[in-house]
Design a protein around this motif. Structure first.
Motif, PDB file in Angstrom:
ATOM      1  N   ALA A  22     -10.448  42.043  28.802  1.00  0.00           N
ATOM      2  CA  ALA A  22     -11.515  41.976  29.805  1.00  0.00           C
ATOM      3  C   ALA A  22     -12.022  43.362  30.184  1.00  0.00           C
ATOM      4  O   ALA A  22     -13.180  43.519  30.578  1.00  0.00           O
ATOM      5  CB  ALA A  22     -11.014  41.245  31.044  1.00  0.00           C
ATOM      6  N   GLY A  23     -11.162  44.349  30.100  1.00  0.00           N
ATOM      7  CA  GLY A  23     -11.539  45.683  30.544  1.00  0.00           C
ATOM      8  C   GLY A  23     -11.280  45.912  32.009  1.00  0.00           C
ATOM      9  O   GLY A  23     -11.701  46.923  32.581  1.00  0.00           O
ATOM     10  N   CYS A  24     -10.568  44.962  32.644  1.00  0.00           N
ATOM     11  CA  CYS A  24     -10.205  45.071  34.063  1.00  0.00           C
ATOM     12  C   CYS A  24      -9.060  44.107  34.331  1.00  0.00           C
ATOM     13  O   CYS A  24      -8.845  43.176  33.557  1.00  0.00           O
ATOM     14  CB  CYS A  24     -11.403  44.760  34.966  1.00  0.00           C
ATOM     15  SG  CYS A  24     -11.978  43.055  34.836  1.00  0.00           S
ATOM     16  N   PRO A  25      -8.306  44.280  35.402  1.00  0.00           N
ATOM     17  CA  PRO A  25      -7.215  43.347  35.696  1.00  0.00           C
ATOM     18  C   PRO A  25      -7.732  41.939  35.970  1.00  0.00           C
ATOM     19  O   PRO A  25      -8.747  41.755  36.641  1.00  0.00           O
ATOM     20  CB  PRO A  25      -6.572  43.946  36.960  1.00  0.00           C
ATOM     21  CG  PRO A  25      -6.978  45.384  36.955  1.00  0.00           C
ATOM     22  CD  PRO A  25      -8.345  45.416  36.354  1.00  0.00           C
ATOM     23  N   VAL A  26      -7.038  40.939  35.423  1.00  0.00           N
ATOM     24  CA  VAL A  26      -7.334  39.539  35.718  1.00  0.00           C
ATOM     25  C   VAL A  26      -6.081  38.889  36.277  1.00  0.00           C
ATOM     26  O   VAL A  26      -4.969  39.411  36.114  1.00  0.00           O
ATOM     27  CB  VAL A  26      -7.834  38.792  34.472  1.00  0.00           C
ATOM     28  CG1 VAL A  26      -9.179  39.340  34.002  1.00  0.00           C
ATOM     29  CG2 VAL A  26      -6.814  38.844  33.332  1.00  0.00           C
ATOM     30  N   SER A  27      -6.233  37.764  36.932  1.00  0.00           N
ATOM     31  CA  SER A  27      -5.164  37.198  37.743  1.00  0.00           C
ATOM     32  C   SER A  27      -4.056  36.556  36.929  1.00  0.00           C
ATOM     33  O   SER A  27      -2.940  36.377  37.426  1.00  0.00           O
ATOM     34  CB  SER A  27      -5.734  36.168  38.715  1.00  0.00           C
ATOM     35  OG  SER A  27      -6.418  35.146  38.005  1.00  0.00           O
ATOM     36  N   GLY A  31     -22.510  47.486  38.228  1.00  0.00           N
ATOM     37  CA  GLY A  31     -21.927  48.577  38.984  1.00  0.00           C
ATOM     38  C   GLY A  31     -21.245  48.095  40.242  1.00  0.00           C
ATOM     39  O   GLY A  31     -20.379  48.783  40.782  1.00  0.00           O
ATOM     40  N   GLN A  32     -21.626  46.893  40.712  1.00  0.00           N
ATOM     41  CA  GLN A  32     -20.972  46.317  41.884  1.00  0.00           C
ATOM     42  C   GLN A  32     -19.832  45.373  41.509  1.00  0.00           C
ATOM     43  O   GLN A  32     -19.145  44.847  42.377  1.00  0.00           O
ATOM     44  CB  GLN A  32     -22.002  45.584  42.753  1.00  0.00           C
ATOM     45  CG  GLN A  32     -23.033  46.527  43.361  1.00  0.00           C
ATOM     46  CD  GLN A  32     -24.042  45.793  44.219  1.00  0.00           C
ATOM     47  OE1 GLN A  32     -24.592  44.776  43.842  1.00  0.00           O
ATOM     48  NE2 GLN A  32     -24.285  46.322  45.422  1.00  0.00           N
ATOM     49  N   VAL A  33     -19.671  45.126  40.203  1.00  0.00           N
ATOM     50  CA  VAL A  33     -18.549  44.357  39.671  1.00  0.00           C
ATOM     51  C   VAL A  33     -18.002  45.124  38.461  1.00  0.00           C
ATOM     52  O   VAL A  33     -18.682  45.986  37.912  1.00  0.00           O
ATOM     53  CB  VAL A  33     -18.966  42.933  39.237  1.00  0.00           C
ATOM     54  CG1 VAL A  33     -19.200  42.045  40.421  1.00  0.00           C
ATOM     55  CG2 VAL A  33     -20.187  42.980  38.331  1.00  0.00           C
ATOM     56  N   PRO A  34     -16.769  44.827  38.051  1.00  0.00           N
ATOM     57  CA  PRO A  34     -16.226  45.508  36.873  1.00  0.00           C
ATOM     58  C   PRO A  34     -17.115  45.306  35.645  1.00  0.00           C
ATOM     59  O   PRO A  34     -17.715  44.241  35.471  1.00  0.00           O
ATOM     60  CB  PRO A  34     -14.856  44.846  36.688  1.00  0.00           C
ATOM     61  CG  PRO A  34     -14.487  44.353  38.043  1.00  0.00           C
ATOM     62  CD  PRO A  34     -15.766  43.931  38.692  1.00  0.00           C
ATOM     63  N   ALA A  35     -17.176  46.309  34.813  1.00  0.00           N
ATOM     64  CA  ALA A  35     -17.976  46.241  33.586  1.00  0.00           C
ATOM     65  C   ALA A  35     -17.161  45.508  32.525  1.00  0.00           C
ATOM     66  O   ALA A  35     -16.400  46.111  31.769  1.00  0.00           O
ATOM     67  CB  ALA A  35     -18.343  47.642  33.118  1.00  0.00           C
ATOM     68  N   ILE A  36     -17.302  44.194  32.487  1.00  0.00           N
ATOM     69  CA  ILE A  36     -16.485  43.367  31.597  1.00  0.00           C
ATOM     70  C   ILE A  36     -17.082  43.346  30.190  1.00  0.00           C
ATOM     71  O   ILE A  36     -18.278  43.551  29.999  1.00  0.00           O
ATOM     72  CB  ILE A  36     -16.374  41.929  32.136  1.00  0.00           C
ATOM     73  CG1 ILE A  36     -17.769  41.310  32.339  1.00  0.00           C
ATOM     74  CG2 ILE A  36     -15.591  41.910  33.440  1.00  0.00           C
ATOM     75  CD1 ILE A  36     -17.740  39.854  32.720  1.00  0.00           C
ATOM     76  N   ALA A  37     -16.204  43.089  29.202  1.00  0.00           N
ATOM     77  CA  ALA A  37     -16.664  42.979  27.818  1.00  0.00           C
ATOM     78  C   ALA A  37     -17.040  41.536  27.487  1.00  0.00           C
ATOM     79  O   ALA A  37     -18.188  41.243  27.164  1.00  0.00           O
ATOM     80  CB  ALA A  37     -15.605  43.514  26.869  1.00  0.00           C
TER      81      ALA A  37
END
Length: 613
Positions: free
Chosen positions: A344-349, A449-455
């Motif tokens: 994802a490019g960011c932490p997920v739950s 820019g207001q949320v993670p830049a997901i792939a």
């Protein structure tokens, strides 16, 4: 292994049967590595008197590997181009029916993966030639051979290898008359005797004949995903279409969102909903490739979709599902939390399913691409559009339907009408009893820019798309009211659910921005595809089945796509057009029945029957 060339049908064998035909249907009981298919394709391609369309139905217990196809093709240089075209459309190795279009859609290959006898019972087609030249059919129950008689078209032929007495008797009872047997034994195979038969039953069972429309003119009401896909499939088959849309341009209601996600649904029991979603998803991917491709002909990206588990218990259940089904990696992969976060490019739950071929599409651009395709393929003007016209009245006059606007002015008339206008279809008396409901869905737009830049697209209890033109889409609400303007509580709910799957991210104070649309949802959450039932029509059968119910002549529906219009639209249109043209259906019989608009009337009638009737 390549079989003895004599066992491969020659161009003469097939040509004598298919010449001067508009369409021809061939059923192969054993696809194997495709040798028989390539031979039939070559014979059809090289015959100047070939039928306009060849349907090749092929049974196989599991999907052949591309390596096996390549080995077969390498033995025959003239098959190389055919092999390359087939490989480019080869589906993932998952069970079910897979329809593949080749040779500018004039050659239609339907692969039926699973137990052969079970798949045979699920075919809806009139078969002109049966080829049972392998050994797999011998594992079927002998009674399954009786199904061939139910599938056989008038004067159908049968070539069967290694026939024994019990199987011959069963086929004779099914209506096949055997001619001479051909001894095809070779040094490596001493039991290959081909028996030839022709379908000539002594008695013809009475049954409701499929209605095939000779006058290929249709009216489609609604220019969203459902209507645009139907236009594209009808025009491709040579129909003339009048498209009526109350708005000035296509895709202004539920199909008007900036981005919609597409992906299949998985389940442990592989229920009809999951099977249908798999077929629809894979068919859509193929249809979009033929249209020119995502991100090329229409806006979107096959960036993958990551579906995050709700909680630890849900994740555990999904891991068990993954271990049970062992899906091929090009279809679905289960990832643990660390792998999912990395992708994802960011932490997920939590962990989640990754669908590598899935992604997002702008529905409006897809609708326009399908309508543009109608125009680009026309030698004559087959698509007439009526934008800004409201279809208010639907009248039956002689053998045609007539559509009038709210002022009583005629818009168009044709023998066939297809309702593809979501819950607006309920305004017509012929459709007013359909169990459809409009469900409000509010999407939230968030600036990049207001949320993670997901792939990939991330979804779960909510979804988030990668940025397009500086905006990400998040949502969507599932409200039961009919408010058309944006509401703060719906946006807050969207953002809260999104934050639950993106730990560490907080929405903060975001401006109220987004779009409201209304999903058309049936009571059982499945679409309505097919001929509309006429509740006032008589049914002479005591214990009626779907085929026995009265229908409005020439009136059909493509309704109830709910939140999955992107994947439903291509398959549903193909299913309906196959029914209209009397072609083999692209999906199993039980799945087609699950979409039949008359299913609700049938259930109602069965509930109302007195006990013991």
């Amino acid at each position: 292994m390549i079989p003895n060339p004599v066992t491969v049908p020659t161009d003469t064998d097939l040509a004598l049967h298919w010449r001067e035909r508009d369409s021809f249907v061939l059923l192969d009981s054993e696809f194997g590595s495709g040798e028989h298919f390539f031979a039939a394709w070559q014979a059809w391609r090289d015959d100047p008197q070939r039928p306009r369309q060849l349907h090749y139905l092929a049974l196989l217990p599991q999907l052949a590997a591309l390596h096996d196809l390549q080995q077969a093709a390498e033995r025959f240089p003239e098959w190389q181009a055919m092999y390359a075209e087939l490989c480019s459309a080869w589906p993932p190795a998952v069970p079910g029916f897979h329809r593949i279009f080749l040779q500018h859609e004039q050659l239609v290959l339907t692969l039926m993966i699973g137990d052969g006898a079970a798949c045979l019972r699920q075919i809806v087609a009139k078969v002109d030639a049966f080829q049972m030249l392998g050994r797999s059919w011998k594992a079927w129950p002998v009674a399954a051979l009786g199904t061939l008689g139910k599938l056989a078209a008038q004067h159908a032929t049968l070539d069967i290898c290694g026939l024994e007495a019990a199987a011959r008797k069963q086929l004779q009872q099914a209506g096949f008359v055997f001619e001479n047997d051909v001894d095809n034994r070779s040094e490596s195979d001493t039991h290959s005797i081909i028996s030839c038969a022709r379908f000539a039953p002594r008695f013809t069972a009475r049954s409701a004949a499929a209605i095939i429309h000779g006058d290929r003119r249709a009216i489609i009401i609604g220019a969203g995903l459902a209507g645009s896909a139907a236009c594209q499939r009808l025009v491709q088959r040579g129909w003339s279409v009048d498209l009526i849309e109350s708005h000035a341009v296509p895709a202004q209601q539920a199909s008007g969102n900036i981005a919609g996600i597409f992906m299949p649904v998985l389940s442990r029991d592989d229920n009809p909903g999951s099977r249908l979603s798999r077929s629809a998803y894979l068919f859509a991917l193929q249809a979009w490739r033929r249209l020119g491709g995502i991100g090329t002909t229409f806006t979107g990206a096959a960036c993958g979709v990551l579906q995050i588990a709700r909680d630890a218990e849900h994740a555990n259940g999904q891991q068990q599902l993954a271990a049970f089904w062992r899906y091929p990696a090009d279809y679905a992969q289960w990832l643990d939390q660390a792998a999912a976060s990395h992708l994802a490019g960011c932490p997920v739950s939590d962990g989640g399913w990754y669908f590598p071929a899935a992604g997002w599409v702008q529905p409006r651009s897809l609708c326009q691409a399908m309508l543009d395709d109608c125009i680009s393929r026309q030698q004559t003007q087959r698509l007439q559009t009526h934008f800004g016209r409201h279809a208010a009245l639907l009248e039956r006059k002689q053998d045609s339907w007539l559509i009038r606007d709210q002022h009583g002015t005629e818009i168009a008339s044709a023998p066939v009408v297809i309702l593809a206008n979501a819950c607006d279809a309920l305004q017509f008396p012929q459709a007013e009893d359909l169990p459809l409901t409009a469900i409000r869905g509010q999407i939230t737009y968030i600036k990049a820019g207001q949320v993670p830049a997901i792939a990939p697209v991330i979804c779960g209890e909510a979804y988030l798309t990668p940025a397009y033109e500086g905006l990400c889409s998040a949502g969507a609400s599932y409200d039961k009211d009919m408010q058309q303007t944006l509401r703060q509580d719906s946006q807050d709910d969207n953002l809260t659910r999104l934050a639950n799957i993106l730990p560490g991210w907080q929405a903060g104070a975001l401006p109220l921005a987004g779009r409201v649309g209304f999903r058309c949802v049936a009571s059982d959450r499945l679409p309505l595809v097919g001929a509309l039932p006429d509740k006032t029509g008589a049914c002479a059968v005591r214990e009626a089945k779907l085929k026995d119910l009265a229908r409005f002549p020439g009136l059909y529906s493509l309704l109830g796509y709910a939140s999955r219009g992107l994947i439903w639209a291509p398959l549903a249109a193909e299913l309906l057009v196959s029914q209209l043209n009397g072609e083999p259906l692209p999906i199993e019989a039980d799945l087609a029945a699950a979409l039949d608009p008359a299913r609700f009337l049938l259930k109602k009638q069965r509930r109302s029957e007195p006990p013991g009737r």
